[in-house]
Write an enzyme that holds these catalytic residues in place. Sequence first.
Site, PDB file in Angstrom:
ATOM      1  N   TYR A 117      43.317  52.884  26.344  1.00 21.88           N
ATOM      2  CA  TYR A 117      42.052  52.514  26.457  1.00 21.88           C
ATOM      3  C   TYR A 117      40.964  53.384  27.210  1.00 21.88           C
ATOM      4  O   TYR A 117      39.855  53.120  27.537  1.00 21.88           O
ATOM      5  CB  TYR A 117      41.940  51.484  26.775  1.00 21.88           C
ATOM      6  CG  TYR A 117      42.136  50.239  25.651  1.00 21.88           C
ATOM      7  CD1 TYR A 117      42.914  50.140  24.305  1.00 21.88           C
ATOM      8  CD2 TYR A 117      41.946  48.869  25.458  1.00 21.88           C
ATOM      9  CE1 TYR A 117      42.345  49.762  23.317  1.00 21.88           C
ATOM     10  CE2 TYR A 117      41.675  48.118  24.615  1.00 21.88           C
ATOM     11  CZ  TYR A 117      42.438  48.672  23.340  1.00 21.88           C
ATOM     12  OH  TYR A 117      42.943  47.985  22.670  1.00 21.88           O
ATOM     13  N   GLY A 118      41.496  53.438  28.543  1.00 19.87           N
ATOM     14  CA  GLY A 118      41.051  53.353  29.682  1.00 19.87           C
ATOM     15  C   GLY A 118      39.993  55.113  29.651  1.00 19.87           C
ATOM     16  O   GLY A 118      39.471  55.699  30.809  1.00 19.87           O
ATOM     17  N   CYS A 157      44.756  49.097  37.424  1.00 14.40           N
ATOM     18  CA  CYS A 157      45.536  48.746  36.007  1.00 14.40           C
ATOM     19  C   CYS A 157      46.934  48.112  36.168  1.00 14.40           C
ATOM     20  O   CYS A 157      48.241  48.823  37.213  1.00 14.40           O
ATOM     21  CB  CYS A 157      45.788  50.497  35.705  1.00 14.40           C
ATOM     22  SG  CYS A 157      46.230  50.632  34.364  1.00 14.40           S
ATOM     23  N   THR A 158      47.355  47.708  34.992  1.00 14.80           N
ATOM     24  CA  THR A 158      48.695  46.594  34.896  1.00 14.80           C
ATOM     25  C   THR A 158      49.959  48.046  34.669  1.00 14.80           C
ATOM     26  O   THR A 158      50.929  47.433  34.336  1.00 14.80           O
ATOM     27  CB  THR A 158      48.259  45.929  33.890  1.00 14.80           C
ATOM     28  OG1 THR A 158      47.762  46.039  32.480  1.00 14.80           O
ATOM     29  CG2 THR A 158      47.293  44.658  34.344  1.00 14.80           C
ATOM     30  N   HIS A 159      49.447  49.150  34.299  1.00 13.17           N
ATOM     31  CA  HIS A 159      50.673  50.224  34.262  1.00 13.17           C
ATOM     32  C   HIS A 159      51.535  50.176  35.401  1.00 13.17           C
ATOM     33  O   HIS A 159      53.044  50.579  35.662  1.00 13.17           O
ATOM     34  CB  HIS A 159      50.093  51.115  33.274  1.00 13.17           C
ATOM     35  CG  HIS A 159      49.611  50.652  31.609  1.00 13.17           C
ATOM     36  ND1 HIS A 159      49.061  49.971  31.027  1.00 13.17           N
ATOM     37  CD2 HIS A 159      50.554  51.346  30.246  1.00 13.17           C
ATOM     38  CE1 HIS A 159      48.882  50.144  30.085  1.00 13.17           C
ATOM     39  NE2 HIS A 159      50.067  50.955  29.756  1.00 13.17           N
ATOM     40  N   GLU A 175      53.744  54.683  29.042  1.00 13.98           N
ATOM     41  CA  GLU A 175      53.225  53.688  27.625  1.00 13.98           C
ATOM     42  C   GLU A 175      54.753  55.075  26.554  1.00 13.98           C
ATOM     43  O   GLU A 175      54.301  54.008  26.130  1.00 13.98           O
ATOM     44  CB  GLU A 175      52.517  54.848  26.795  1.00 13.98           C
ATOM     45  CG  GLU A 175      50.709  53.621  27.172  1.00 13.98           C
ATOM     46  CD  GLU A 175      51.609  51.949  26.863  1.00 13.98           C
ATOM     47  OE1 GLU A 175      51.567  52.760  25.374  1.00 13.98           O
ATOM     48  OE2 GLU A 175      51.498  51.275  27.589  1.00 13.98           O
ATOM     49  N   CYS A 223      44.743  43.487  31.426  1.00 20.77           N
ATOM     50  CA  CYS A 223      44.505  45.126  31.020  1.00 20.77           C
ATOM     51  C   CYS A 223      42.929  44.713  31.650  1.00 20.77           C
ATOM     52  O   CYS A 223      41.463  44.311  31.939  1.00 20.77           O
ATOM     53  CB  CYS A 223      43.555  44.983  29.543  1.00 20.77           C
ATOM     54  SG  CYS A 223      42.689  46.952  29.703  1.00 20.77           S
ATOM     55  N   ASN A 224      43.291  46.023  32.849  1.00 14.03           N
ATOM     56  CA  ASN A 224      41.887  46.130  33.543  1.00 14.03           C
ATOM     57  C   ASN A 224      40.799  46.491  33.054  1.00 14.03           C
ATOM     58  O   ASN A 224      39.054  46.434  33.281  1.00 14.03           O
ATOM     59  CB  ASN A 224      41.667  47.170  34.903  1.00 14.03           C
ATOM     60  CG  ASN A 224      43.408  46.341  35.993  1.00 14.03           C
ATOM     61  OD1 ASN A 224      42.538  45.306  36.548  1.00 14.03           O
ATOM     62  ND2 ASN A 224      44.469  46.313  35.809  1.00 14.03           N
ATOM     63  N   THR A 225      41.185  47.769  32.613  1.00 14.23           N
ATOM     64  CA  THR A 225      39.904  48.613  31.543  1.00 14.23           C
ATOM     65  C   THR A 225      39.268  47.245  30.306  1.00 14.23           C
ATOM     66  O   THR A 225      37.829  47.418  30.904  1.00 14.23           O
ATOM     67  CB  THR A 225      40.374  49.472  30.628  1.00 14.23           C
ATOM     68  OG1 THR A 225      41.383  50.339  31.492  1.00 14.23           O
ATOM     69  CG2 THR A 225      39.566  50.530  29.581  1.00 14.23           C
ATOM     70  N   ASP A 235      47.389  43.296  26.297  1.00 14.88           N
ATOM     71  CA  ASP A 235      46.967  44.662  27.227  1.00 14.88           C
ATOM     72  C   ASP A 235      47.111  45.467  26.346  1.00 14.88           C
ATOM     73  O   ASP A 235      47.387  45.516  25.322  1.00 14.88           O
ATOM     74  CB  ASP A 235      47.785  44.900  28.434  1.00 14.88           C
ATOM     75  CG  ASP A 235      47.537  46.342  29.213  1.00 14.88           C
ATOM     76  OD1 ASP A 235      46.704  46.412  29.291  1.00 14.88           O
ATOM     77  OD2 ASP A 235      48.681  46.918  29.523  1.00 14.88           O
ATOM     78  N   SER A 236      46.106  46.587  26.381  1.00 16.20           N
ATOM     79  CA  SER A 236      46.001  47.863  25.701  1.00 16.20           C
ATOM     80  C   SER A 236      47.710  48.352  25.193  1.00 16.20           C
ATOM     81  O   SER A 236      47.788  49.243  24.394  1.00 16.20           O
ATOM     82  CB  SER A 236      45.213  49.060  26.490  1.00 16.20           C
ATOM     83  OG  SER A 236      46.105  49.560  27.592  1.00 16.20           O
TER      84      SER A 236
HETATM   85  N1  DGL Z   1      46.383  48.951  31.418  1.00 21.42           N
HETATM   86  C1  DGL Z   1      44.946  49.226  31.435  1.00 21.42           C
HETATM   87  C2  DGL Z   1      44.768  48.978  32.791  1.00 21.42           C
HETATM   88  O1  DGL Z   1      44.862  47.703  33.339  1.00 21.42           O
HETATM   89  C3  DGL Z   1      44.949  50.063  30.233  1.00 21.42           C
HETATM   90  C4  DGL Z   1      45.353  51.188  30.767  1.00 21.42           C
HETATM   91  C5  DGL Z   1      45.323  52.327  29.129  1.00 21.42           C
HETATM   92  O2  DGL Z   1      45.297  52.300  27.990  1.00 21.42           O
HETATM   93  O3  DGL Z   1      44.549  53.166  29.502  1.00 21.42           O
HETATM   94  O4  DGL Z   1      43.908  49.165  32.152  1.00 21.42           O
END
Ligand code: DGL
Length: 306
Positions: A43-44, A200-202, A153, A74-76, A11-12
């Site tokens: 990353y998003g 988003c996994t966060h 984060e 990571c969904n992104t 993941d990011s």
């Molecule tokens: N956790 C990531 C996701 O699922 C990315 C979040 C990010 O880095 O913006 O999209």
Amino acid sequence: VSDPRPIGVFDSGVGGLTVLREILRRSPFESTIYLGDNARAPYGVRSDDEVRRFSIQALDALVRRNVKALVVACNTSTSVALGDFRRRYDLPVLGVVRPGAAAAALATRNRRVGVIATPATVRSRAYFNAIKDENPAIEVYEHATPTLVPLVEAGILSGPEVEEAVRVAVAPLLGERNEDGEFIFPLPPSARIDTLLLGCTHYPLLTGILRYSVGDSVAIVDSATATASSLAELLSVNALEAPGTTRGTAADAGKAGHEAPAEVVIVPTHLQLTTGDVELFRAVAERMFGEAFPDVQPVELKAGLL
Ligand code: DGL
């Protein structure tokens, strides 16, 4: 047939730990190497090209460590470049979008699903397309919520700042009115979503606050459980499952001149790598796993020939 090599999870940042947690519940004999590119998260809000390049650097680093499968938690990254990853690696590569979309399609009763995700994920329309694939009758309302990942984060998982950010993030999906009494785009209460997909996994790290903000009548769904199930199936289909039994150790089994004992325990190992601050990463990981996973190490990613 079994394969003791670890699964690579990427993941990011710390968000993919929500997927790792479900993988460990579902597949407790598996070893894992987790890589968070925390130094370059989020990353998003980056361009597709950057998301692709950074993700490949991270996945290459996992492949060099001899993983048997890759989970793009990571969904992104999944939304922007899953196809590129699958072309690049000879290993099975699992993303989080399809499992999450399937879970949301099964959860909704009124066929109205809201998706909150990063700007890059929303821009890709990956969730819209994946949910429509599951059931074309579902109306999908996607909303980009870029303020949440930086808070997670930074390890800010509770308190007034994050409560306000979550409230603002979900308001457009709940048919709330603005100061002039007009409905905020796009939904009046009569057409409310009954399912909110955390794209988003966060975001599952904020589930308590999200639950409070959306109320009890909206189901909250994320990709983690469904991804862990897909992974278990993928390992089984490919005969890649870790051996898991009762006595002895992996080291005993490999000693020259010794017959392997009839039953062998392979004690799973879990390594966590971060490009960012090791202590900050460990603090979030500890909140999720307790003291169980102390092994957090720094990693540098090389630019490579991209
Ligand atoms: N956790 C990531 C996701 O699922 C990315 C979040 C990010 O880095 O913006 O999209």
